[in-house]
Scaffold this active site. Structure first.
Site, short mmCIF file in Angstrom:
data_model
loop_
_atom_site.label_atom_id
_atom_site.label_comp_id
_atom_site.label_asym_id
_atom_site.label_seq_id
_atom_site.Cartn_x
_atom_site.Cartn_y
_atom_site.Cartn_z
N CYS A 36 -5.35 8.20 8.91
CA CYS A 36 -5.38 7.64 10.26
C CYS A 36 -5.10 8.72 11.28
CB CYS A 36 -4.33 6.54 10.39
SG CYS A 36 -4.89 5.00 9.65
N ARG A 71 -8.87 -0.41 4.35
CA ARG A 71 -8.10 0.64 3.68
C ARG A 71 -6.72 0.12 3.29
NH1 ARG A 71 -7.45 5.87 6.95
NH2 ARG A 71 -5.83 5.91 5.37
N ARG A 124 -0.63 15.75 12.50
CA ARG A 124 0.19 15.26 11.39
C ARG A 124 0.57 16.46 10.53
NH1 ARG A 124 -2.04 9.39 9.54
NH2 ARG A 124 0.02 9.33 8.61
N ASP A 128 4.32 1.39 11.90
CA ASP A 128 3.07 0.71 11.53
C ASP A 128 2.86 -0.61 12.27
OD1 ASP A 128 2.13 2.64 9.86
OD2 ASP A 128 2.98 1.78 8.04
N LYS A 156 0.84 -1.22 0.00
CA LYS A 156 0.00 0.00 0.00
C LYS A 156 0.87 1.26 0.00
CE LYS A 156 -2.61 2.46 3.60
NZ LYS A 156 -1.51 3.21 4.23
N ASN A 157 1.88 1.26 0.88
CA ASN A 157 2.67 2.48 1.04
C ASN A 157 3.53 2.81 -0.18
OD1 ASN A 157 1.59 2.93 3.55
ND2 ASN A 157 3.27 1.95 4.67
C1 UD1 Z 1 4.81 7.80 8.72
C2 UD1 Z 1 5.91 6.78 8.87
C3 UD1 Z 1 5.65 5.68 7.87
C4 UD1 Z 1 4.24 5.10 8.15
C5 UD1 Z 1 3.17 6.18 8.19
C6 UD1 Z 1 1.82 5.68 8.69
C7 UD1 Z 1 8.29 7.15 9.30
C8 UD1 Z 1 9.49 7.99 9.04
N1 UD1 Z 1 7.18 7.46 8.64
O1 UD1 Z 1 4.81 8.26 7.37
O2 UD1 Z 1 6.62 4.67 8.00
O3 UD1 Z 1 3.92 4.16 7.17
O4 UD1 Z 1 3.57 7.23 9.07
O5 UD1 Z 1 1.94 5.16 9.95
O6 UD1 Z 1 8.37 6.19 10.04
N2 UD1 Z 1 6.60 15.53 10.41
C9 UD1 Z 1 6.76 16.89 10.66
N3 UD1 Z 1 6.49 17.74 9.62
C10 UD1 Z 1 6.08 17.32 8.39
C11 UD1 Z 1 5.93 15.94 8.17
C12 UD1 Z 1 6.20 15.06 9.21
O7 UD1 Z 1 7.11 17.30 11.75
O8 UD1 Z 1 5.86 18.14 7.50
C13 UD1 Z 1 6.88 14.57 11.51
C14 UD1 Z 1 5.62 13.79 11.92
O9 UD1 Z 1 4.91 14.46 12.92
C15 UD1 Z 1 6.22 12.48 12.41
C16 UD1 Z 1 7.48 12.31 11.55
O10 UD1 Z 1 7.76 13.59 11.02
O11 UD1 Z 1 6.60 12.58 13.74
C17 UD1 Z 1 7.34 11.31 10.42
O12 UD1 Z 1 6.23 11.68 9.63
P1 UD1 Z 1 6.10 11.24 8.10
O13 UD1 Z 1 7.14 10.24 7.79
O14 UD1 Z 1 6.01 12.44 7.25
O15 UD1 Z 1 4.67 10.59 8.11
P2 UD1 Z 1 4.10 9.64 7.00
O16 UD1 Z 1 4.58 10.01 5.68
O17 UD1 Z 1 2.64 9.58 7.27
#
Ligand code: UD1
Length: 416
Positions: free
Chosen positions: A117, A396, A122, A305, A22-23
């Site tokens: 989620c 999902r 976020r 995850d 999915k990712n």
């Molecule tokens: C993250 C996980 C991914 C997982 C997904 C759903 C990591 C690095 N990423 O991806 O493995 O599949 O959640 O669970 O493990 N952040 C900021 N500012 C930003 C974007 C992110 O501060 O603009 C912070 C977030 O709050 C978080 C961290 O960075 O603490 C990682 O976030 P990010 O990797 O961007 O989230 P996803 O892409 O959703």
């Protein structure tokens, strides 16, 4: 709202084939927006709700998506700029990838804040930092974001922390920028690498794939390609978890990458017997099960995850253990649901301690995708009947999870 009814206690045995990741699939689907007038043939696209939702968003932009046997044909010939509809974007976190893709293709994107989620704030500040570095203007008004640029220019983007989403968006926008972009402290998750390999197959010049420094030589005209999406290691770990908690033996068939190591390491520590072969991984869990300490971290660390699922496994060990969450500080909402099933859990700051527990059936709610998967694992390990509500969230991200588990011997019924 759909439900799942599980009668636990069956020992699960046999073979199961994992689906596409999915990712990896979601960023690749949104990346097709960058391809002017051509056709992409994608294999191993998982049949899950988030993929169907992504197709609906692409279709709104005039992109055609057709299924031909086990392939999806995506044609971008008639793609045109349209603001994506808020209801669809609001449902899925991965719709943030529309920002990089639409900015790159149309020079402009206007989006409501993306959904997905719910495990705390976020933020998207790092996504916006990347766009601004490439010369875009980002405006935020109430719950809407507009990003626009007459011309994007290659630059050096240094991320202060690792973000999968921001790395994906930086790559997507950099493809359309003139000159070289260097992304420092890029996410090394295998799904980020898969997106980069897909873009390379479409004619993009990207180097450093799989490392924390990505170099994108932008401005190349992309073309269509045929591409197979990688297999889903999170799904693999879900079935290995099912074998662990039911003291079964399951072979999970798929082609797995090095990211698997961080996933199977805690299973070894918990006493599982694991055999890694060319075509998959087998886990059997007959003997003693030991507790361990797990820390989530960006790749190559243990993936966030799997945090809720491995908490269930720790509850079934002789001495318990802990999971420290270092990505999503609020990813603990699942714990209350597991406690309803007898799990002995205690949260201290960013750590959750799981004490040895006897799990029993319960009436529980899937609060997010992986929290829902954890409840399934707990239900399989419990005596009695478990009813999980809100299982749309599980669909999902998991293709045919009920059918796959039933084929391994589980007693699960789906109710709409
Ligand atoms: C993250 C996980 C991914 C997982 C997904 C759903 C990591 C690095 N990423 O991806 O493995 O599949 O959640 O669970 O493990 N952040 C900021 N500012 C930003 C974007 C992110 O501060 O603009 C912070 C977030 O709050 C978080 C961290 O960075 O603490 C990682 O976030 P990010 O990797 O961007 O989230 P996803 O892409 O959703």
């Amino acid at each position: 709202m759909s439900e799942m009814v599980i009668f636990g206690g069956n020992r699960l045995c046999g073979e199961v084939k994992v689906s596409g990741a999915k990712n990896a699939a979601l960023p690749i689907l949104f990346a097709t927006i960058l391809i002017p007038k051509d056709r992409v043939l994608l294999k191993n696209v998982p049949e899950i709700r988030d993929v169907q939702l992504s197709f609906s968003i692409l279709r709104e932009l005039g992109i055609s998506v057709k299924k031909k046997q086990n392939l999806y044909e995506i044609s971008t010939d008639l793609a045109c700029f349209r603001p994506p509809s808020p209801s669809m974007v609001g449902e899925m976190r991965a719709s943030t990838y529309l920002m990089g893709a639409m900015l790159g293709r149309f020079g402009r994107v206007e989006l409501p804040m993306p959904g997905g989620c719910d495990f705390g704030t976020r933020p998207i500040d790092l996504h916006l930092l990347a766009f601004e570095k490439l010369g875009a203007r980002c405006e935020r008004e109430d719950d809407r974001i507009t990003v626009s640029a007459e011309r994007l220019r290659g630059s050096t983007i240094v991320f202060p922390i690792v973000s999968v989403g921001a790395t994906v968006n930086a790559v997507l926008a950099a493809i359309a920028a003139e000159g070289e972009t260097v992304i420092v402290n890029a996410a090394r998750e295998t799904h980020v690498s898969d997106l980069c390999r897909f873009l390379r197959a479409c004619g993009a010049e990207i180097s450093g794939i799989g490392t924390s420094v990505l170099r994108v030589c932008g401005g190349k005209k992309l073309h269509g390609c045929g591409y197979r999406i990688i297999d889903d290691v999170i799904e693999m770990a879900t079935y290995l978890s099912a074998a662990f908690v039911t003291r079964g033996e399951i072979k999970v068939k798929g082609q797995f990458d090095p990211s698997m190591e961080s996933i199977v390491q805690p299973l070894y520590e918990m006493g599982a017997l694991i055999r890694e072969e060319d075509d998959g991984v087998t886990l059997s869990a007959g003997g003693k099960r030991f507790g361990t300490e797990i820390r989530t971290a960006p790749s190559p660390g243990f993936p966030t995850d799997l945090h809720p699922l491995y908490t269930v496994l720790l509850c079934l060990t002789e001495n318990g253990g802990s999971v420290e969450e270092n990505i999503w500080q609020e990813r603990f909402r699942y714990a209350v649901q597991l406690q309803k099933m007898g799990a002995s859990l205690r949260r201290v700051g960013t750590k959750i301690y799981a004490a040895p527990s006897t799990l029993y059936g319960g009436n529980v709610v899937a609060v997010d995708l992986r929290a829902g998967a954890a409840l399934i694992i707990a239900g399989l390990a419990s005596c009695g009947k478990t009813v999980i509500h809100n299982t749309e969230l599980i669909e999902r991200g998991y293709e045919s999870i009920t059918d796959k588990l039933c084929a391994l011997g589980a007693d699960i019924e789906k109710r709409q």
